[in-house]
Scaffold this active site. Structure first.
Site, PDB file in Angstrom:
ATOM      1  N   LYS A 106      53.211  40.969   3.239  1.00 12.92           N
ATOM      2  CA  LYS A 106      52.225  41.293   4.273  1.00 12.92           C
ATOM      3  C   LYS A 106      52.503  42.382   5.168  1.00 12.92           C
ATOM      4  O   LYS A 106      53.916  42.775   5.205  1.00 12.92           O
ATOM      5  CB  LYS A 106      51.964  39.719   5.012  1.00 12.92           C
ATOM      6  CG  LYS A 106      51.512  38.801   4.146  1.00 12.92           C
ATOM      7  CD  LYS A 106      51.505  37.256   4.793  1.00 12.92           C
ATOM      8  CE  LYS A 106      51.085  36.134   3.784  1.00 12.92           C
ATOM      9  NZ  LYS A 106      50.777  34.873   4.761  1.00 12.92           N
ATOM     10  N   TYR A 111      41.521  35.149   0.642  1.00 16.34           N
ATOM     11  CA  TYR A 111      41.859  33.986   1.559  1.00 16.34           C
ATOM     12  C   TYR A 111      40.521  33.130   1.455  1.00 16.34           C
ATOM     13  O   TYR A 111      40.525  32.490   2.397  1.00 16.34           O
ATOM     14  CB  TYR A 111      42.121  34.349   2.787  1.00 16.34           C
ATOM     15  CG  TYR A 111      43.945  34.852   2.890  1.00 16.34           C
ATOM     16  CD1 TYR A 111      44.744  33.844   2.496  1.00 16.34           C
ATOM     17  CD2 TYR A 111      44.264  35.829   3.394  1.00 16.34           C
ATOM     18  CE1 TYR A 111      46.034  34.039   2.493  1.00 16.34           C
ATOM     19  CE2 TYR A 111      45.828  36.151   3.414  1.00 16.34           C
ATOM     20  CZ  TYR A 111      46.739  35.303   2.992  1.00 16.34           C
ATOM     21  OH  TYR A 111      47.880  35.568   3.046  1.00 16.34           O
ATOM     22  N   ASN A 159      54.311  35.462   8.633  1.00 18.11           N
ATOM     23  CA  ASN A 159      55.222  34.713   7.587  1.00 18.11           C
ATOM     24  C   ASN A 159      55.627  35.760   6.415  1.00 18.11           C
ATOM     25  O   ASN A 159      56.398  35.199   5.218  1.00 18.11           O
ATOM     26  CB  ASN A 159      54.992  33.412   7.254  1.00 18.11           C
ATOM     27  CG  ASN A 159      53.663  33.294   6.557  1.00 18.11           C
ATOM     28  OD1 ASN A 159      53.118  34.203   6.153  1.00 18.11           O
ATOM     29  ND2 ASN A 159      53.208  32.126   6.317  1.00 18.11           N
ATOM     30  N   HIS A 200      53.048  36.496   0.834  1.00 16.07           N
ATOM     31  CA  HIS A 200      52.288  35.627   0.104  1.00 16.07           C
ATOM     32  C   HIS A 200      52.725  35.428  -1.448  1.00 16.07           C
ATOM     33  O   HIS A 200      53.082  36.340  -1.949  1.00 16.07           O
ATOM     34  CB  HIS A 200      50.902  36.210   0.052  1.00 16.07           C
ATOM     35  CG  HIS A 200      49.924  35.486  -0.953  1.00 16.07           C
ATOM     36  ND1 HIS A 200      49.214  34.297  -0.401  1.00 16.07           N
ATOM     37  CD2 HIS A 200      49.733  35.608  -2.142  1.00 16.07           C
ATOM     38  CE1 HIS A 200      48.505  33.910  -1.620  1.00 16.07           C
ATOM     39  NE2 HIS A 200      48.724  34.732  -2.684  1.00 16.07           N
ATOM     40  N   GLU A 212      44.180  35.762  -8.640  1.00  7.49           N
ATOM     41  CA  GLU A 212      44.979  36.854  -7.437  1.00  7.49           C
ATOM     42  C   GLU A 212      45.090  37.972  -8.115  1.00  7.49           C
ATOM     43  O   GLU A 212      45.043  39.265  -7.779  1.00  7.49           O
ATOM     44  CB  GLU A 212      45.839  36.263  -6.622  1.00  7.49           C
ATOM     45  CG  GLU A 212      45.087  35.171  -5.697  1.00  7.49           C
ATOM     46  CD  GLU A 212      46.393  34.543  -4.867  1.00  7.49           C
ATOM     47  OE1 GLU A 212      45.798  33.626  -4.031  1.00  7.49           O
ATOM     48  OE2 GLU A 212      47.558  34.568  -5.224  1.00  7.49           O
TER      49      GLU A 212
HETATM   50  P1  IDP Z   1      50.790  29.849   2.189  1.00  6.34           P
HETATM   51  O1  IDP Z   1      50.800  31.327   2.346  1.00  6.34           O
HETATM   52  O2  IDP Z   1      51.931  29.064   2.172  1.00  6.34           O
HETATM   53  O3  IDP Z   1      50.266  29.497   0.716  1.00  6.34           O
HETATM   54  P2  IDP Z   1      48.475  28.758   3.229  1.00  6.34           P
HETATM   55  O4  IDP Z   1      48.289  27.130   3.599  1.00  6.34           O
HETATM   56  O5  IDP Z   1      47.733  28.931   1.905  1.00  6.34           O
HETATM   57  O6  IDP Z   1      49.918  28.936   2.980  1.00  6.34           O
HETATM   58  O7  IDP Z   1      47.608  29.632   4.161  1.00  6.34           O
HETATM   59  C1  IDP Z   1      47.497  31.044   4.032  1.00  6.34           C
HETATM   60  C2  IDP Z   1      48.165  31.764   5.260  1.00  6.34           C
HETATM   61  O8  IDP Z   1      47.348  31.693   6.282  1.00  6.34           O
HETATM   62  C3  IDP Z   1      49.483  31.415   5.516  1.00  6.34           C
HETATM   63  O9  IDP Z   1      50.744  32.037   4.632  1.00  6.34           O
HETATM   64  C4  IDP Z   1      49.683  31.925   6.874  1.00  6.34           C
HETATM   65  O10 IDP Z   1      49.899  33.440   7.046  1.00  6.34           O
HETATM   66  C5  IDP Z   1      47.994  31.682   7.426  1.00  6.34           C
HETATM   67  N1  IDP Z   1      47.987  30.473   8.180  1.00  6.34           N
HETATM   68  C6  IDP Z   1      48.128  29.198   7.579  1.00  6.34           C
HETATM   69  N2  IDP Z   1      47.859  28.207   8.590  1.00  6.34           N
HETATM   70  C7  IDP Z   1      47.722  28.931   9.746  1.00  6.34           C
HETATM   71  C8  IDP Z   1      47.660  28.446  11.085  1.00  6.34           C
HETATM   72  O11 IDP Z   1      47.604  27.282  11.392  1.00  6.34           O
HETATM   73  N3  IDP Z   1      47.714  29.344  11.912  1.00  6.34           N
HETATM   74  C9  IDP Z   1      47.770  31.009  11.827  1.00  6.34           C
HETATM   75  N4  IDP Z   1      47.965  30.961  10.350  1.00  6.34           N
HETATM   76  C10 IDP Z   1      47.942  30.319   9.357  1.00  6.34           C
HETATM   77 MG    MG Z   2      48.227  29.773   0.060  1.00  8.60          MG
END
Ligand code: IDP
Ligand code: MG
Length: 152
Positions: free
Chosen positions: A11, A51, A114, A117, A128
Site C-alpha cells: 500500500k 474494496y 498496515n 494487502h 483481484e
Molecule cells: P485485511 O487487509 O487484513 O484483509 P480487511 O478486514 O479486509 O483486512 O480490511 C481491508 C483494509 O481496510 C484493512 O487492511 C485496513 O487497511 C482497512 N481497515 C479495516 N478495518 C478498518 C478500521 O476499522 N479502520 C480503518 N481501516 C480499516
Molecule cells: Mg481483506
C-alpha cells in the site's frame, strides 16, 4: 497441496516508507514465484472495486482516499498454498495484534496504515488478479532452482 496464485499489494504507506524491498524479500525467500509486478497509482474506480466488499463500512471512503493517495506495488505470487501462506506472512489486520515475524507485526502499528494487502481466499484471489493485471502482464516461467524448493 495445489499450486495457487494470489494477489498482494504494498500500500502507499509501504512504498512511501521505503519498505518495498523488505516486503518482496520475504516472499522471495519463502520460495514463492513472482508472476507479475508493477507500480501504479490506483484510480478511485479500481480502489472502489478492489474494496467493494467494504463499501458500507464507515472507514470505506478514508480507505479509498488512502489507497489512491500514491503509488501501490501490485504483485501476483504463485506456489503451493500461497493464498493462506501469504496471509500468514502478512499477519493480522490490526498490526498491534499481528505476531512478530509477520510483515504487519514487524513493520506497522495502525490498522489504517498496515502496509500490505493479500487476497483472503481463492475467489478473491482470482477476482483481484484479473482486476489489477492483464494476462500479458503475467509471466509463465520456471525458476532455475525450482527443484530445490519443490519436491517433484
Ligand atoms: P485485511 O487487509 O487484513 O484483509 P480487511 O478486514 O479486509 O483486512 O480490511 C481491508 C483494509 O481496510 C484493512 O487492511 C485496513 O487497511 C482497512 N481497515 C479495516 N478495518 C478498518 C478500521 O476499522 N479502520 C480503518 N481501516 C480499516
Ligand atoms: Mg481483506
Amino acid at each position: 497441496m495445489t499450486v495457487e496464485r494470489t494477489f498482494v499489494a504494498i500500500k502507499p504507506d509501504g512504498v512511501q516508507r521505503g519498505l518495498i524491498g523488505e516486503i518482496l524479500i520475504r516472499f522471495e525467500h519463502k520460495g514463492f514465484k513472482l508472476i507479475g509486478l508493477k507500480q501504479l497509482v490506483p484510480t478511485r474506480e479500481l480502489a472502489e472495486k478492489h474494496y467493494g466488499v467494504h463499501r458500507e463500512r464507515p472507514f470505506f471512503s478514508g480507505l479509498v482516499d488512502f489507497i489512491t493517495s500514491g503509488p501501490v506495488v501490485a504483485m501476483v505470487w504463485e506456489g503451493d498454498g500461497v493464498i493462506s501462506s501469504a496471509r500468514k506472512l502478512i499477519g493480522a489486520t490490526k498490526p498491534l495484534e499481528a505476531e512478530p515475524g509477520t510483515i504487519r507485526g514487524d513493520l506497522a502499528i495502525n490498522i489504517g496504515r498496515n502496509v500490505i494487502h493479500g487476497s483472503d481466499g481463492p475467489d478473491t484471489a482470482a477476482f483481484e488478479i484479473s482486476l489489477w493485471f492483464n494476462s500479458e502482464e503475467l509471466s509463465e516461467w520456471t525458476p532455475s532452482d525450482q527443484s530445490w524448493r519443490v519436491e517433484s
